[in-house]
Design a protein around this motif. Structure first.
Motif, PDB file in Angstrom:
ATOM      1  N   UNK A  11      38.010  49.157  46.860  1.00 25.54           N
ATOM      2  CA  UNK A  11      37.250  48.597  47.975  1.00 25.54           C
ATOM      3  C   UNK A  11      37.551  47.107  48.077  1.00 25.54           C
ATOM      4  N   UNK A  12      38.122  46.695  49.199  1.00 28.93           N
ATOM      5  CA  UNK A  12      38.326  45.275  49.481  1.00 28.93           C
ATOM      6  C   UNK A  12      37.011  44.743  50.049  1.00 28.93           C
ATOM      7  N   UNK A  13      36.290  43.964  49.258  1.00 28.21           N
ATOM      8  CA  UNK A  13      34.955  43.507  49.652  1.00 28.21           C
ATOM      9  C   UNK A  13      34.988  42.412  50.711  1.00 28.21           C
ATOM     10  N   UNK A  14      36.158  41.868  50.988  1.00 29.85           N
ATOM     11  CA  UNK A  14      36.266  40.888  52.070  1.00 29.85           C
ATOM     12  C   UNK A  14      36.245  41.578  53.420  1.00 29.85           C
ATOM     13  N   UNK A  15      37.033  42.639  53.547  1.00 31.92           N
ATOM     14  CA  UNK A  15      37.216  43.302  54.838  1.00 31.92           C
ATOM     15  C   UNK A  15      36.502  44.648  54.912  1.00 31.92           C
ATOM     16  N   UNK A  16      35.918  45.084  53.793  1.00 34.44           N
ATOM     17  CA  UNK A  16      35.235  46.377  53.702  1.00 34.44           C
ATOM     18  C   UNK A  16      36.162  47.521  54.101  1.00 34.44           C
ATOM     19  N   UNK A  17      37.354  47.485  53.521  1.00 33.63           N
ATOM     20  CA  UNK A  17      38.336  48.545  53.718  1.00 33.63           C
ATOM     21  C   UNK A  17      38.695  49.154  52.366  1.00 33.63           C
ATOM     22  N   UNK A  18      39.210  50.385  52.410  1.00 25.49           N
ATOM     23  CA  UNK A  18      39.581  51.105  51.196  1.00 25.49           C
ATOM     24  C   UNK A  18      41.087  51.372  51.186  1.00 25.49           C
ATOM     25  N   UNK A  19      41.650  51.433  49.981  1.00 26.17           N
ATOM     26  CA  UNK A  19      43.047  51.814  49.833  1.00 26.17           C
ATOM     27  C   UNK A  19      43.223  52.549  48.502  1.00 26.17           C
ATOM     28  N   UNK A  20      44.286  53.321  48.407  1.00 30.05           N
ATOM     29  CA  UNK A  20      44.615  54.005  47.167  1.00 30.05           C
ATOM     30  C   UNK A  20      45.615  53.174  46.376  1.00 30.05           C
ATOM     31  N   UNK A  21      45.519  53.237  45.053  1.00 33.13           N
ATOM     32  CA  UNK A  21      46.558  52.692  44.184  1.00 33.13           C
ATOM     33  C   UNK A  21      47.070  53.835  43.319  1.00 33.13           C
ATOM     34  N   UNK A  22      47.987  53.539  42.435  1.00 31.80           N
ATOM     35  CA  UNK A  22      48.622  54.583  41.626  1.00 31.80           C
ATOM     36  C   UNK A  22      47.588  55.389  40.853  1.00 31.80           C
ATOM     37  N   UNK A  23      47.808  56.692  40.801  1.00 31.71           N
ATOM     38  CA  UNK A  23      46.932  57.566  40.032  1.00 31.71           C
ATOM     39  C   UNK A  23      47.051  57.282  38.532  1.00 31.71           C
ATOM     40  N   UNK A  24      45.982  57.584  37.818  1.00 36.79           N
ATOM     41  CA  UNK A  24      46.041  57.528  36.360  1.00 36.79           C
ATOM     42  C   UNK A  24      46.964  58.628  35.837  1.00 36.79           C
ATOM     43  N   UNK A  25      47.266  58.554  34.578  1.00 34.65           N
ATOM     44  CA  UNK A  25      48.162  59.536  33.969  1.00 34.65           C
ATOM     45  C   UNK A  25      47.465  60.875  33.764  1.00 34.65           C
ATOM     46  N   UNK A  26      46.121  60.836  33.633  1.00 34.04           N
ATOM     47  CA  UNK A  26      45.332  62.068  33.484  1.00 34.04           C
ATOM     48  C   UNK A  26      44.076  61.953  34.337  1.00 34.04           C
ATOM     49  N   UNK A  27      43.477  63.097  34.655  1.00 34.88           N
ATOM     50  CA  UNK A  27      42.210  63.105  35.370  1.00 34.88           C
ATOM     51  C   UNK A  27      41.065  62.743  34.431  1.00 34.88           C
ATOM     52  N   UNK A  28      40.068  62.039  34.964  1.00 38.97           N
ATOM     53  CA  UNK A  28      38.947  61.600  34.132  1.00 38.97           C
ATOM     54  C   UNK A  28      37.631  61.688  34.901  1.00 38.97           C
TER      55      UNK A  28
END
Length: 377
Positions: free
Chosen positions: A151-168
């Protein structure tokens, strides 16, 4: 940056940039406007066409950072029925209102913002890096996810970044020196999961790497709380937990007295961990003295037996808790917030001064506070 205007005398499609403030250059005007408080931005956008897009301008926030005008803004995730995931809100202080300890004017309130595009995540870990909040993992229909949303708290927008190596799900997370460390939240039932029981996200390179944890006897799946103190990540599990010091790449066990059952309802201010105990009292843990001390001077606050969480908002302790309003079929839940200024006495006691308290939101009765965090904007 600036909005554009057009004249009937101009050819179709020709646009003339409008100055932010006609008597000033845009650089000077931006330097002035960047110092306006975030709570005034909705009003600022109504001033003129040139100002409409200003609160959503990355340049505005870059200037706020350069001139030292950033603020610590509170963000809250709340589960609202019938949704299983969390809806997001930010705390807005109404301008031209005086907040008092016994305020009944609702001078502060939680306003909704865009929620995570994956709204069904349950049991995510959270980490704050400057003006961004990372939502790490969580389960979707009881299946652990490796996704990471920001969450970009400046613009209130969301984006994805690289997935983790395992689900958690229900992992611990902590930020040290530009890196996010995530511990637990996965079953160690094979070699691949064993080496990825802990991993690190490098914010600069946007990549995940495993964190070696040789000789660890405790490899709990679920971590119920986490904190960063003195350059160490504390991950608390049902059976005590673990401590990781990235600088020395050293794993250790936290002392048993540290765990008061603070399942995520905690925050750290100046290397003191604050949470509430089984009696509902706020206490602070000093890792140097290895002792818990009661926070004095806040006796007017309710006993936080459940449904409350805390955040460090610019060095002040922000506490949110759930209250009830109405009765029968009209019964609703009130979300309350208090902000406390912390002081240490020469004898080591911890004193709190309640600067304000207010009802900040009313929600359906089956709602629940998931977490609250503060970001620099």
């Amino acid at each position: 940056m600036a909005a554009t205007t057009s004249s009937g005398d101009e050819p179709p499609g020709t646009e003339t940039p409008a100055q932010l403030i006609p008597s000033l250059s845009d650089d000077v005007a931006l330097n002035c406007l960047a110092r306006i408080s975030r709570c005034q931005h909705p009003i600022l956008s109504l001033v003129s066409k040139a100002f409409q897009s200003l609160p959503k301008s990355p340049l505005l926030y870059a200037t706020r950072s350069l001139v030292g005008a950033t603020e610590n803004i509170l963000y809250v995730a709340i589960r609202l029925p019938p949704e299983s995931g969390a809806c997001w809100f930010t705390l807005l202080h109404k301008p031209n209102r005086n907040r008092t300890v016994s305020s009944s004017t609702n001078s502060s309130l939680l306003v909704p913002i865009a929620s995570c595009p994956s709204p069904s995540l349950v049991g995510s870990a959270y980490a704050v890096v400057d003006s961004e909040i990372y939502v790490i993992g969580g389960s979707i229909r009881d299946v652990p996810s490796s996704s990471v949303w920001v969450l970009d708290c400046r613009l209130h927008t969301w984006r994805r970044v690289s997935n983790m190596r395992v689900g958690r799900e229900f992992a611990a997370a902590g930020v040290i020196d530009g890196k996010i460390y995530v511990i637990g939240g996965c079953v160690v039932d094979n070699w691949a999961r064993s080496i990825n029981w802990a991993e690190m996200f490098d914010i600069k390179t946007q990549t995940w790497e495993p964190v070696a944890s040789p000789g660890m006897e405790v490899r709990e799946k679920w971590m119920h709380a986490s904190a960063v103190m003195e350059g160490k990540v504390y991950a608390m599990a049902d059976r005590n937990g673990v401590v990781y010091e990235p600088k020395e790449r050293k794993w250790d066990m936290p002392e048993k007295r540290l765990d008061l059952g603070w399942r995520g309802r905690a925050c750290v201010i100046e290397n003191i961990l604050y949470c509430y105990d089984y009696l509902g009292k706020i206490r602070g843990y000093d890792p140097k003295d290895r002792i818990w001390r009661e926070l004095r001077g806040v006796e007017t606050l309710p006993k936080f037996l459940c449904g409350a969480t805390m955040a460090n908002r610019g060095g002040k302790l922000a506490v949110l808790w759930e209250g009830k309003a109405g009765s029968g079929g009209s019964r609703r839940m009130e979300i309350w917030c208090a902000e406390i200024d912390i002081e240490r006495s020469g004898e080591g006691d911890i004193w709190g001064k309640i600067e304000w308290t207010d009802t900040v939101l009313t929600v359906p009765n089956e709602s629940a506070i998931v977490n609250c965090l503060a970001a620099t904007v």
